[in-house]
Design an enzyme around this catalytic site. Structure first.
Site, PDB file in Angstrom:
ATOM      1  N   THR A 120       0.318 -15.169-107.093  1.00 31.88           N
ATOM      2  CA  THR A 120       0.351 -13.732-106.795  1.00 31.88           C
ATOM      3  C   THR A 120      -0.514 -13.472-105.575  1.00 31.88           C
ATOM      4  O   THR A 120      -1.719 -13.722-105.600  1.00 31.88           O
ATOM      5  CB  THR A 120      -0.176 -12.930-107.999  1.00 31.88           C
ATOM      6  OG1 THR A 120       0.644 -13.253-109.117  1.00 31.88           O
ATOM      7  CG2 THR A 120      -0.127 -11.452-107.752  1.00 31.88           C
ATOM      8  N   PHE A 151       7.137 -13.791-112.816  1.00 31.19           N
ATOM      9  CA  PHE A 151       6.865 -12.623-113.674  1.00 31.19           C
ATOM     10  C   PHE A 151       6.600 -13.030-115.112  1.00 31.19           C
ATOM     11  O   PHE A 151       6.854 -12.267-116.033  1.00 31.19           O
ATOM     12  CB  PHE A 151       8.041 -11.642-113.600  1.00 31.19           C
ATOM     13  CG  PHE A 151       8.300 -11.137-112.211  1.00 31.19           C
ATOM     14  CD1 PHE A 151       7.517 -10.125-111.667  1.00 31.19           C
ATOM     15  CD2 PHE A 151       9.301 -11.685-111.425  1.00 31.19           C
ATOM     16  CE1 PHE A 151       7.736  -9.668-110.371  1.00 31.19           C
ATOM     17  CE2 PHE A 151       9.529 -11.237-110.134  1.00 31.19           C
ATOM     18  CZ  PHE A 151       8.741 -10.220-109.602  1.00 31.19           C
ATOM     19  N   ARG A 153       4.871 -13.901-118.653  1.00 25.88           N
ATOM     20  CA  ARG A 153       3.734 -13.399-119.442  1.00 25.88           C
ATOM     21  C   ARG A 153       3.167 -14.541-120.264  1.00 25.88           C
ATOM     22  O   ARG A 153       3.921 -15.373-120.777  1.00 25.88           O
ATOM     23  CB  ARG A 153       4.205 -12.321-120.433  1.00 25.88           C
ATOM     24  CG  ARG A 153       4.571 -11.010-119.812  1.00 25.88           C
ATOM     25  CD  ARG A 153       5.437 -10.227-120.762  1.00 25.88           C
ATOM     26  NE  ARG A 153       6.648 -10.992-121.094  1.00 25.88           N
ATOM     27  CZ  ARG A 153       7.478 -10.720-122.085  1.00 25.88           C
ATOM     28  NH1 ARG A 153       7.240  -9.705-122.881  1.00 25.88           N
ATOM     29  NH2 ARG A 153       8.553 -11.458-122.310  1.00 25.88           N
ATOM     30  N   PHE A 268       5.327  -1.436-123.138  1.00 24.75           N
ATOM     31  CA  PHE A 268       4.074  -1.174-122.417  1.00 24.75           C
ATOM     32  C   PHE A 268       3.595   0.266-122.593  1.00 24.75           C
ATOM     33  O   PHE A 268       3.017   0.861-121.707  1.00 24.75           O
ATOM     34  CB  PHE A 268       4.190  -1.586-120.940  1.00 24.75           C
ATOM     35  CG  PHE A 268       4.040  -3.076-120.807  1.00 24.75           C
ATOM     36  CD1 PHE A 268       5.081  -3.917-121.158  1.00 24.75           C
ATOM     37  CD2 PHE A 268       2.848  -3.638-120.392  1.00 24.75           C
ATOM     38  CE1 PHE A 268       4.928  -5.300-121.124  1.00 24.75           C
ATOM     39  CE2 PHE A 268       2.682  -5.025-120.346  1.00 24.75           C
ATOM     40  CZ  PHE A 268       3.730  -5.850-120.708  1.00 24.75           C
ATOM     41  N   CYS A 279      -4.345 -11.189-114.964  1.00 28.07           N
ATOM     42  CA  CYS A 279      -3.407 -10.611-113.979  1.00 28.07           C
ATOM     43  C   CYS A 279      -3.638  -9.122-113.702  1.00 28.07           C
ATOM     44  O   CYS A 279      -3.929  -8.750-112.565  1.00 28.07           O
ATOM     45  CB  CYS A 279      -1.984 -10.835-114.453  1.00 28.07           C
ATOM     46  SG  CYS A 279      -1.628 -12.573-114.718  1.00 28.07           S
ATOM     47  N   LYS A 339      -4.822 -10.743-125.533  1.00 26.23           N
ATOM     48  CA  LYS A 339      -3.644 -10.199-126.214  1.00 26.23           C
ATOM     49  C   LYS A 339      -3.178 -11.245-127.221  1.00 26.23           C
ATOM     50  O   LYS A 339      -3.760 -12.341-127.284  1.00 26.23           O
ATOM     51  CB  LYS A 339      -2.527  -9.887-125.211  1.00 26.23           C
ATOM     52  CG  LYS A 339      -1.974 -11.120-124.527  1.00 26.23           C
ATOM     53  CD  LYS A 339      -0.691 -10.789-123.782  1.00 26.23           C
ATOM     54  CE  LYS A 339      -0.015 -12.068-123.302  1.00 26.23           C
ATOM     55  NZ  LYS A 339       1.223 -11.818-122.622  1.00 26.23           N
TER      56      LYS A 339
END
Ligand code: UGA
Length: 465
Positions: A120, A151, A153, A268, A279, A339
């Site tokens: 990124t 992209f 996760r 989200f 991130c 998470k």
């Protein structure tokens, strides 16, 4: 195709394993000798669904690991750069690793190469890389630089790679674009999904994914803007949750109402103690900093960050509200990872909150299904670690839920009540309905909902900023 992946971190290792799964000959490079030795011995350094299976399936055939960048560059047509871009002091992304790898690649090039930027990075990084290649002795026609953001996760990285919503490829060279189309062909034409041994398709995945070819600047911006938007969605719902608390509304009902508008969508929009991880915090800061550098003050992103930090303080205030004083209180904490589905504790709101509670004199016993080892590297013996949620809760003055692990949503609540000194649960992820807690006879404090105080209701005390 022959592909080199530079960097065996999260993105690099998953990309290498998945590209091998698509049938390519992949060599994954890292300068960390111990890590490469471990990978060659069949050890998997990160916790990720399906990664171990893919590494076992392809190690030694489609997938090799090495520390020799020069050889890898020479034998490959496509070179993916997936090295870290940590945050620098001023919020900028630190691109020194990207620059160093670009320089090493330039020195190794012996024919046409497509250099793919997967880390990124801020806008114009591809242009800087092109310049660095030339300054380090490469002819302009010997390479193309492509921006191909990732992209994925954590926790669902393999499935995100193999069943993406979209693939974004930024380049001004038709030749490079054609090579990238070939690299992703099994995903673009849907043939990977047809394979009997394919990693199972997630329910939501559309096949084929949207394939977007664009300029390098647009591709670079897409990645930063995407993460910043998702972070904004979370901060927005957390701000709404705070309003809910002051007016007596229920954030879960409000979310249902907002998220069922198809233009917004329900994902989200989970209120809680805010976002963490490697991130969102970094990318919100880096995007803001890149925009400022190019003449735009993106103040909305300051507010996204501010609300996110504030959520942790609000939660601490709730703990105080529930327990009166904190000094010498024994607290059971469920969740250390940033998470669910991961062992990663980087920028974890849970860790931040625990540190705050320790400062106030609390004693913490924590449990996390995956992140205890990683947490211990950060927290040492400043907290105690329990083998399961019930052991953590034994004789604690309150139970705190800080990570959204699914198993924390199915606790035996009557058993919890028996184990705790006081019937108090503080839920930073809204995993329970107040009705379930009331049935179990537990006082329940969550985010964006009125406190449920069964044992001795206190006058309404909205949590001030
Ligand atoms: C994020 C993006 O979701 C990926 O698309 C992106 O590729 C990745 O960053 C990256 O740039 O590498 P990740 O950091 O793995 O992925 O985690 P997310 O699932 O996005 O969650 C980030 C944080 O937001 C977590 O702390 C989570 O608890 C929190 N969150 C998420 C909420 O508080 N509420 C929500 O509704 C969703």
């Amino acid at each position: 195709m022959r592909i080199a992946v530079i960097g065996s971190g999260y993105v690099g290792l998953v990309a290498a394993a998945c590209l091998a799964e698509l049938g390519h000959k992949v060599i994954c490079i890292d300068k960390d000798r111990e890590r490469i030795a471990a990978l060659n011995e069949g050890k998997t350094p990160i916790f990720e669904d399906y990664l171990q299976e893919l590494l076992d399936r392809h190690r030694g055939t489609n997938l090799r690991f090495s520390t020799e960048l020069r050889e890898a560059v020479r034998e490959s047509l496509i070179i993916l750069i997936a090295v870290g871009t940590p945050i620098a002091v001023d919020g900028d992304a630190d691109l020194s690793h990207v620059e160093a790898v670009t320089r090493d690649i330039a020195c190794a090039v012996d024919g046409y190469k497509v250099i793919v930027e997967k880390s990124t990075v801020p806008v114009y990084t591809s242009a800087w890389m092109e310049r660095a290649m030339v300054l380090n002795g490469c002819e302009r026609e010997e390479f193309d630089v492509v921006s191909n953001p990732e992209f994925l996760r954590e926790g669902s990285a393999v499935k995100d790679f193999l069943y993406p919503d979209r693939i974004v490829v930024g380049s001004n060279s038709e030749r490079a674009l054609a090579h990238l189309r070939e690299m992703y062909a099994p995903l673009i034409d849907g043939s990977y999904f047809q394979r009997a041994d394919a990693v199972p398709k997630p329910d939501r995945a559309d096949i084929p994914p949207v394939y977007i070819e664009t300029s390098t600047q647009s591709a670079e911006l897409i990645k930063h803007a995407c993460n910043a938007f998702l972070a904004m969605k979370i901060s927005f719902i957390n701000a709404v949750a705070n309003v809910c608390e002051t007016v007596g509304a229920d954030i879960e009902d409000v979310c249902k109402g907002i998220g069922s508008d198809t233009r917004i969508g329900p994902r989200f929009l989970r209120a809680g103690i805010g976002y963490g991880g490697s991130c969102f915090p970094k990318d919100v800061a880096a995007f803001r900093s890149a925009a400022r550098k190019h003449g735009y003050r993106f103040e909305l992103l300051d507010e996204v960050h501010r609300i996110n930090q504030q959520q942790r303080h609000r939660f601490m205030k709730k703990v105080r509200m529930a327990l009166w004083t904190l000094k010498n209180k024994k607290l059971a904490v469920l969740g250390l990872a940033f998470k669910d589905g991961t062992d990663d504790v980087r920028e974890s709101p849970a860790i931040d909150i625990i540190k705050g509670l320790i400062q106030e004199g609390c004693q913490i016993t924590a449990f996390d299904p995956a992140a205890m080892k990683r947490a211990e590297e950060v927290m040492g013996n400043s907290i105690a670690y329990a083998p399961d949620p019930y052991a953590a809760a034994k004789d604690a003055d309150a139970l705190l839920i800080l990570t959204e692990w699914r198993e924390f949503a199915n606790l035996d609540l009557p058993r919890m009540k028996q184990l705790l000194n006081y019937p108090i649960v503080l839920d930073g992820r809204n995993l329970y309905s107040p009705a379930d807690m009331a049935k179990a006879g537990l006082n329940y404090y969550s985010m964006g909902r009125a406190p449920l105080e069964i044992s001795h209701p206190m006058p309404i005390r909205p949590v001030a900023e």
